[in-house]
Every structure is written in structure tokens, then in C-alpha cells.
Design a protein around this motif. Structure first.
Motif, PDB file in Angstrom:
ATOM      1  N   ALA A  23      -5.851   4.189  -7.870  1.00 20.25           N
ATOM      2  CA  ALA A  23      -4.395   3.941  -7.597  1.00 20.25           C
ATOM      3  C   ALA A  23      -4.604   2.632  -7.009  1.00 20.25           C
ATOM      4  O   ALA A  23      -3.843   1.495  -7.213  1.00 20.25           O
ATOM      5  CB  ALA A  23      -3.893   4.830  -6.641  1.00 20.25           C
ATOM      6  N   LEU A  24      -5.861   2.074  -6.533  1.00 20.93           N
ATOM      7  CA  LEU A  24      -6.093   0.824  -5.984  1.00 20.93           C
ATOM      8  C   LEU A  24      -5.834  -0.334  -6.986  1.00 20.93           C
ATOM      9  O   LEU A  24      -5.785  -1.443  -6.770  1.00 20.93           O
ATOM     10  CB  LEU A  24      -7.210   0.512  -5.240  1.00 20.93           C
ATOM     11  CG  LEU A  24      -7.341   1.415  -3.794  1.00 20.93           C
ATOM     12  CD1 LEU A  24      -8.748   1.459  -3.233  1.00 20.93           C
ATOM     13  CD2 LEU A  24      -6.151   0.831  -2.889  1.00 20.93           C
ATOM     14  N   LEU A  25      -6.045  -0.061  -8.257  1.00 22.09           N
ATOM     15  CA  LEU A  25      -5.990  -0.925  -9.484  1.00 22.09           C
ATOM     16  C   LEU A  25      -4.442  -1.450  -9.315  1.00 22.09           C
ATOM     17  O   LEU A  25      -4.497  -2.694  -9.444  1.00 22.09           O
ATOM     18  CB  LEU A  25      -6.501  -0.427 -10.848  1.00 22.09           C
ATOM     19  CG  LEU A  25      -7.943   0.228 -10.861  1.00 22.09           C
ATOM     20  CD1 LEU A  25      -8.006   0.681 -12.359  1.00 22.09           C
ATOM     21  CD2 LEU A  25      -8.743  -1.157 -10.814  1.00 22.09           C
ATOM     22  N   LEU A  26      -3.663  -0.608  -9.384  1.00 26.69           N
ATOM     23  CA  LEU A  26      -2.252  -1.109  -9.441  1.00 26.69           C
ATOM     24  C   LEU A  26      -1.970  -1.817  -7.961  1.00 26.69           C
ATOM     25  O   LEU A  26      -1.172  -2.812  -8.127  1.00 26.69           O
ATOM     26  CB  LEU A  26      -1.394   0.258  -9.124  1.00 26.69           C
ATOM     27  CG  LEU A  26       0.099  -0.028  -9.035  1.00 26.69           C
ATOM     28  CD1 LEU A  26       0.666  -0.860 -10.140  1.00 26.69           C
ATOM     29  CD2 LEU A  26       0.917   1.227  -8.730  1.00 26.69           C
ATOM     30  N   LEU A  27      -2.428  -1.584  -6.906  1.00 29.00           N
ATOM     31  CA  LEU A  27      -2.413  -2.426  -5.650  1.00 29.00           C
ATOM     32  C   LEU A  27      -3.103  -3.870  -5.771  1.00 29.00           C
ATOM     33  O   LEU A  27      -2.216  -4.776  -5.713  1.00 29.00           O
ATOM     34  CB  LEU A  27      -3.130  -1.986  -4.442  1.00 29.00           C
ATOM     35  CG  LEU A  27      -3.005  -2.474  -3.032  1.00 29.00           C
ATOM     36  CD1 LEU A  27      -1.579  -2.727  -2.827  1.00 29.00           C
ATOM     37  CD2 LEU A  27      -3.843  -1.848  -1.987  1.00 29.00           C
ATOM     38  N   GLY A  79       0.939   9.014  -5.808  1.00 26.38           N
ATOM     39  CA  GLY A  79       0.761  10.262  -5.235  1.00 26.38           C
ATOM     40  C   GLY A  79      -0.781  10.415  -4.862  1.00 26.38           C
ATOM     41  O   GLY A  79      -1.242  11.275  -4.076  1.00 26.38           O
ATOM     42  N   ALA A  80      -1.299   9.049  -4.550  1.00 31.64           N
ATOM     43  CA  ALA A  80      -2.552   9.276  -3.842  1.00 31.64           C
ATOM     44  C   ALA A  80      -2.469   8.907  -2.721  1.00 31.64           C
ATOM     45  O   ALA A  80      -2.677   7.719  -1.822  1.00 31.64           O
ATOM     46  CB  ALA A  80      -3.513   7.768  -4.625  1.00 31.64           C
ATOM     47  N   ASP A  81      -2.138  10.188  -1.776  1.00 30.62           N
ATOM     48  CA  ASP A  81      -2.162   9.969  -0.349  1.00 30.62           C
ATOM     49  C   ASP A  81      -3.298   9.803   0.396  1.00 30.62           C
ATOM     50  O   ASP A  81      -2.952   9.073   1.563  1.00 30.62           O
ATOM     51  CB  ASP A  81      -1.475  11.388   0.027  1.00 30.62           C
ATOM     52  CG  ASP A  81      -0.239  11.476  -0.591  1.00 30.62           C
ATOM     53  OD1 ASP A  81       0.715  10.803  -0.611  1.00 30.62           O
ATOM     54  OD2 ASP A  81       0.152  12.855  -0.949  1.00 30.62           O
ATOM     55  N   GLU A  82      -4.569   9.661  -0.151  1.00 30.49           N
ATOM     56  CA  GLU A  82      -5.707   9.384   0.564  1.00 30.49           C
ATOM     57  C   GLU A  82      -5.913   7.928   0.674  1.00 30.49           C
ATOM     58  O   GLU A  82      -6.855   7.365   1.390  1.00 30.49           O
ATOM     59  CB  GLU A  82      -6.718  10.011  -0.018  1.00 30.49           C
ATOM     60  CG  GLU A  82      -7.031  11.492   0.138  1.00 30.49           C
ATOM     61  CD  GLU A  82      -7.312  11.857   1.538  1.00 30.49           C
ATOM     62  OE1 GLU A  82      -8.107  11.210   2.208  1.00 30.49           O
ATOM     63  OE2 GLU A  82      -6.474  12.571   2.088  1.00 30.49           O
ATOM     64  N   ILE A  83      -5.156   7.101   0.017  1.00 30.57           N
ATOM     65  CA  ILE A  83      -5.290   5.630  -0.035  1.00 30.57           C
ATOM     66  C   ILE A  83      -5.261   5.004   1.477  1.00 30.57           C
ATOM     67  O   ILE A  83      -5.705   4.093   1.789  1.00 30.57           O
ATOM     68  CB  ILE A  83      -4.243   5.116  -0.910  1.00 30.57           C
ATOM     69  CG1 ILE A  83      -4.803   3.479  -1.338  1.00 30.57           C
ATOM     70  CG2 ILE A  83      -2.900   4.975  -0.367  1.00 30.57           C
ATOM     71  CD1 ILE A  83      -3.795   2.972  -2.341  1.00 30.57           C
ATOM     72  N   VAL A 112       0.715  -1.437   0.106  1.00 27.30           N
ATOM     73  CA  VAL A 112      -0.077  -0.130   0.017  1.00 27.30           C
ATOM     74  C   VAL A 112       0.902   1.185   0.027  1.00 27.30           C
ATOM     75  O   VAL A 112       0.666   2.320  -0.708  1.00 27.30           O
ATOM     76  CB  VAL A 112      -0.822   0.114   1.222  1.00 27.30           C
ATOM     77  CG1 VAL A 112      -1.642   1.427   1.522  1.00 27.30           C
ATOM     78  CG2 VAL A 112      -1.836  -1.077   1.065  1.00 27.30           C
ATOM     79  N   SER A 113       1.818   1.381   0.855  1.00 27.30           N
ATOM     80  CA  SER A 113       2.613   2.429   0.910  1.00 27.30           C
ATOM     81  C   SER A 113       3.515   2.653  -0.463  1.00 27.30           C
ATOM     82  O   SER A 113       3.546   3.670  -0.984  1.00 27.30           O
ATOM     83  CB  SER A 113       3.982   2.131   1.999  1.00 27.30           C
ATOM     84  OG  SER A 113       4.563   3.284   2.170  1.00 27.30           O
ATOM     85  N   LEU A 114       3.842   1.709  -1.160  1.00 28.74           N
ATOM     86  CA  LEU A 114       4.690   1.688  -2.267  1.00 28.74           C
ATOM     87  C   LEU A 114       3.564   2.114  -3.455  1.00 28.74           C
ATOM     88  O   LEU A 114       3.979   3.105  -4.032  1.00 28.74           O
ATOM     89  CB  LEU A 114       5.077   0.308  -2.948  1.00 28.74           C
ATOM     90  CG  LEU A 114       5.852   0.267  -4.361  1.00 28.74           C
ATOM     91  CD1 LEU A 114       6.909   0.972  -4.255  1.00 28.74           C
ATOM     92  CD2 LEU A 114       6.037  -1.200  -4.661  1.00 28.74           C
TER      93      LEU A 114
END
Length: 426
Positions: free
Chosen positions: A341-345, A48-52, A40-42
Motif C-alpha cells: 500500500a505504501l507504493l501508492l503513498l 484497506g491496509a489499516d496497519e499502515i 496516509v489516511s487516504l
């Protein structure tokens, strides 16, 4: 074994084999948690999605997790005694009404007790049907869900339609403006952790954001929920009562032959199960929202069952599974860039599981997971946002995917769902 089941000792040390398996299980889940946090941190740093995983996001995820976690704990109690409780959804619905009614007249903590009471009544009905009369557990559970939904709607229309005062506003299918049970903030610690989380350092800020969410305006009921997880683990695995209860879910005939009152333990487990589910409904009415509305559970009882299965009928696994489902459930509150951004996660997670499957010699599964990882990566690279319609269905999609891929490592209690008759040990 006979002495353990028949003598009223206050606590029971786990056998060495169980202790070793428990330590291995805890170590694996600790590594999984740390690995997930690093991933998640990576992703946060790369996108740059700091709200994640900001403090607000984590707080929303915790709020979404607790009702699912309570339903899952309820399922754990029941199924460890050998009774499948599909009726968790209906018991949660009864809990939402009980919380609203008792809070309106007597205050929020009485409302919490009212939610537990209504859920326990639902559990009692399920126990009477399955344990005493031998009704199929699934059939009884479905009936409880239908009864809970219809009864809550009827009671809401009967008691809430004409209410309109400073304590809350009623309606045909709702009661809003209720008091909440209160929250807790740790002065100094909360501000320091929040400040550290806003620096957006790799991993350090992510841990700080999680701790900040746990120390800033956290509901007292949320703290109670986490305490109940620890209490459940202690009672079921470290007491004579817990050993007897679990023996009823593994081999009730053998337990009966050793002097265990199987019917009594099954009744206790299912009633406690309903109480947990009712508390989950009360959490929805008093913490997640500030009032009751029909259909408020929105399938969280079923998701709780999925979290219980994902957690392999163990409190630690249930906590992590509920957290995952709660986080996906809270996604609808996040902005489009965070969801994208969660798609990448997800792609990273699928790739890791594909490698693990390949190392384990499961080539077909590895190929499927690898293809999924590539598809999610392409989705991330070729698009700029995720449709809101997909976000709202994410918890249910995650439920299906997790159960599909985790099915082969699960071990349910051996007598789970079986009809038991007293004297059948004979």
C-alpha cells in the motif's frame, strides 16, 4: 552583536528576521505534516491496509526513529559549531557497549549515562583531532568509526564472553537479557485513543493512533529524546551560549574578534554531539533491543547525518526527517499488504512534489518526479506484494532520494568543515 556575544545574559531573543523565518519554517512543516497525514489516511482507506498507521506501527516507527534522531541532533550540535562529525556511527557503537556494560553491573539508568559517557569520549577524540590538531574532519570521522567498531568488538570479547547470570547472558559479541529503563502508560487516555484508532475513520483514527502510541507503554527514554529536541532548540536559538556556538559555525574569526572562545565552544559542541550519538547507541541496546551485539547500529549514524541535512540543520526539520527515515526503517516489521500500500503513498507524494516543482518553474525536476510517480503507481497496480529484500533496503534508498531532491534548498553553516586556527581573526 558585540554585546550579545560577550555579555553573559541568560537568554537571547531572536532577531525579528530570524523570528519571522522561524515562524514561516514552522508553518511550512506543519502544513507538510498535516498533508502527509491526510495522504496516509487516504491510502489506508483506499487500500484497506489499516496497519499502515496503527498504534503498533506508529510505536515501531517511534522506536526506530529515536536512535536516528539522536544521531541527527548530535550532528546538529557539532556542525552548528563548524565541525563535521562523520564519526557519529562510531560514537553510537561505543554507546551500545557502554549501555550494556553499565546496565549489567549498575542498572539501566546508569547504563544510559554510560552510553552518553562513551559517546562523549568518542566526541572528545574527534575534537582533539579536528579542533586542536587541524585534522581533516572527514578523515577524523572515518577514523572514529573504525576505532569505535574495533574497540567495541574488543571490549565485548574482553568483558562479555564469560558472563552468564540472571542479569544477562554474555557471549563473544553480545550481552542479552538486560533490564530496560521502564515505560509509561496513561490510564484511560490510552484505551480511549486505541479504541478510536480501531474505528478506522478518515484522519480522526489516524491522529488517534499516533496519540495512542505516545500514551501506551512508551519508553521513558523516548520521552527523554523528545525533551532533548526541545532543549536543543532552546539552547541553540534562545541562549547566549547557543548564539556564540552558532557564530563559531558561521564566522569563527568574527566571533573571536568579539571575545568568543571559539576553541572552547567547538570542543563543547563536539563532545555534546558525541554524547547524543552515544545515547542513540544506548537506546538501541536498552529500548530497541534488550542487549548489546556488535554491528548493532547498522548504519544509523549515517542515516542520522542524512536526517540532519534533510532538516536543514534545524531541530524541527530534523525531527520530521528522522521520523520519515525511522518509519521506513520499521517497514521490515510490517506485513506484505501494508508495504504494498505504501507504493501508492509514494506515488501520491511524488506527484505532489512534481506539481510544486512545475509551479516553481523547475520543469526538468517536475518531469523526473512525475515519471517516478507514474512508475510507482504502475508498480502498485500491477503487483500484489513487494519483495522483502527491497523492504530491508528502503531506509537507504529513501536517504539517497531525499538528499538528491532536497539539495537545492539547503543552507549549511558557512564555516562548516573548515579548519580554524586560534588568532586567525588578527
Amino acid at each position: 552583536m558585540s554585546a550579545l556575544l560577550s555579555e553573559p545574559t541568560p537568554a537571547v531573543p531572536a532577531p525579528r528576521g530570524d523570528q519571522e523565518r522561524g515562524r514561516r519554517f514552522a508553518s511550512v512543516w506543519l502544513l507538510v505534516t498535516l498533508g502527509a497525514l491526510a495522504a496516509v489516511s487516504l491510502v489506508r482507506v483506499l487500500t484497506g491496509a489499516d496497519e499502515i498507521d496503527s498504534r503498533g506501527s506508529v510505536a515501531a516507527a517511534i522506536t526506530a526513529t529515536c536512535p536516528i534522531l539522536l544521531a541527527a541532533l548530535g550532528g546538529l550540535w557539532s556542525e552548528r559549531a563548524g565541525v563535521v562529525n562523520i564519526g557519529l556511527e562510531g560514537q553510537m557503537i561505543l554507546g551500545t557497549w557502554g549501555a550494556a556494560y553499565f546496565t549489567y553491573w549498575y542498572g539501566p539508568w546508569t547504563g544510559i549515562m554510560g552510553a552518553i559517557l562513551l559517546g562523549a569520549i568518542g566526541g572528545l577524540i574527534h575534537a582533539i583531532a579536528t579542533v586542536t590538531f587541524g585534522v581533516d574532519h572527514i578523515v577524523s570521522g572515518v577514523a572514529i568509526n573504525l576505532i569505535g567498531l574495533g574497540l567495541a568488538a574488543f571490549l565485548a570479547e574482553a568483558f562479555f564472553s564469560d558472563l552468564n547470570s540472571s542479569r544477562g547472558t554474555g557471549g563473544q559479541n553480545k550481552l542479552t537479557g538486560l533490564d530496560n529503563p521502564g515505560s509509561l502508560t496513561i490510564p484511560g487516555v490510552s484505551d480511549a485513543l486505541t479504541s478510536l484508532g480501531e474505528k478506522h475513520w478518515f484522519l480522526i483514527s489516524d491522529v488517534a493512533s499516533i496519540l495512542a502510541a505516545l500514551t501506551t507503554r512508551i519508553s521513558l527514554v523516548t520521552l527523554l529524546v523528545f525533551a532533548l529536541v526541545a532543549l536543543t532548540a532552546f539552547v541553540l536559538w534562545r541562549t547566549t551560549f547557543g548564539l556564540r556556538l552558532r557564530s563559531c559555525g558561521e564566522n569563527p574569526q568574527a566571533a573571536e574578534s568579539l571575545g568568543v572562545n571559539v576553541l572552547l565552544h567547538k570542543y563543547a559542541a563536539v563532545i555534546i554531539s558525541g554524547g547524543f550519538a552515544g545515547l542513540g547507541g544506548g537506546y538501541l541496546a536498552l529500548v530497541s533491543a534488550s542487549g548489546f551485539s556488535t554491528g548493532q547500529t547498522n548504519g544509523r549514524g549515517y542515516i542520522g547525518l542524512a536526517a540532519m541535512i534533510f532538516g536543514n540543520w534545524r531541530p524541527g526539520g530534523i525531527l520530521l526527517g528522522s521520523g520519515m527515515f525511522g518509519y521506513t526503517d520499521s517497514l521490515r516489521l510490517r506485513d506484505a499488504s501494508t508495504i504494498h500500500a505504501l507504493l501508492l503513498l509514494v506515488a501520491i507524494g511524488l506527484a505532489v512534489f512534481a506539481v510544486l516543482a512545475l509551479r516553481g518553474g523547475k520543469r526538468t525536476r517536475a518531469i523526473v518526479l512525475g515519471v517516478g510517480a507514474v512508475l510507482f503507481l504502475l508498480w502498485f497496480l500491477l503487483t500484489d506484494e513487494v519483495p522483502r529484500e527491497f523492504t530491508s533496503m528502503t531506509p537507504y534508498v529513501a536517504t539517497l532520494l531525499v538528499l538528491a531532491f532536497a539539495a537545492q534548498r539547503l543552507r549549511m553553516p558557512k564555516a562548516d568543515g573548515q579548519i580554524y586556527r586560534k588568532g586567525s581573526a588578527g
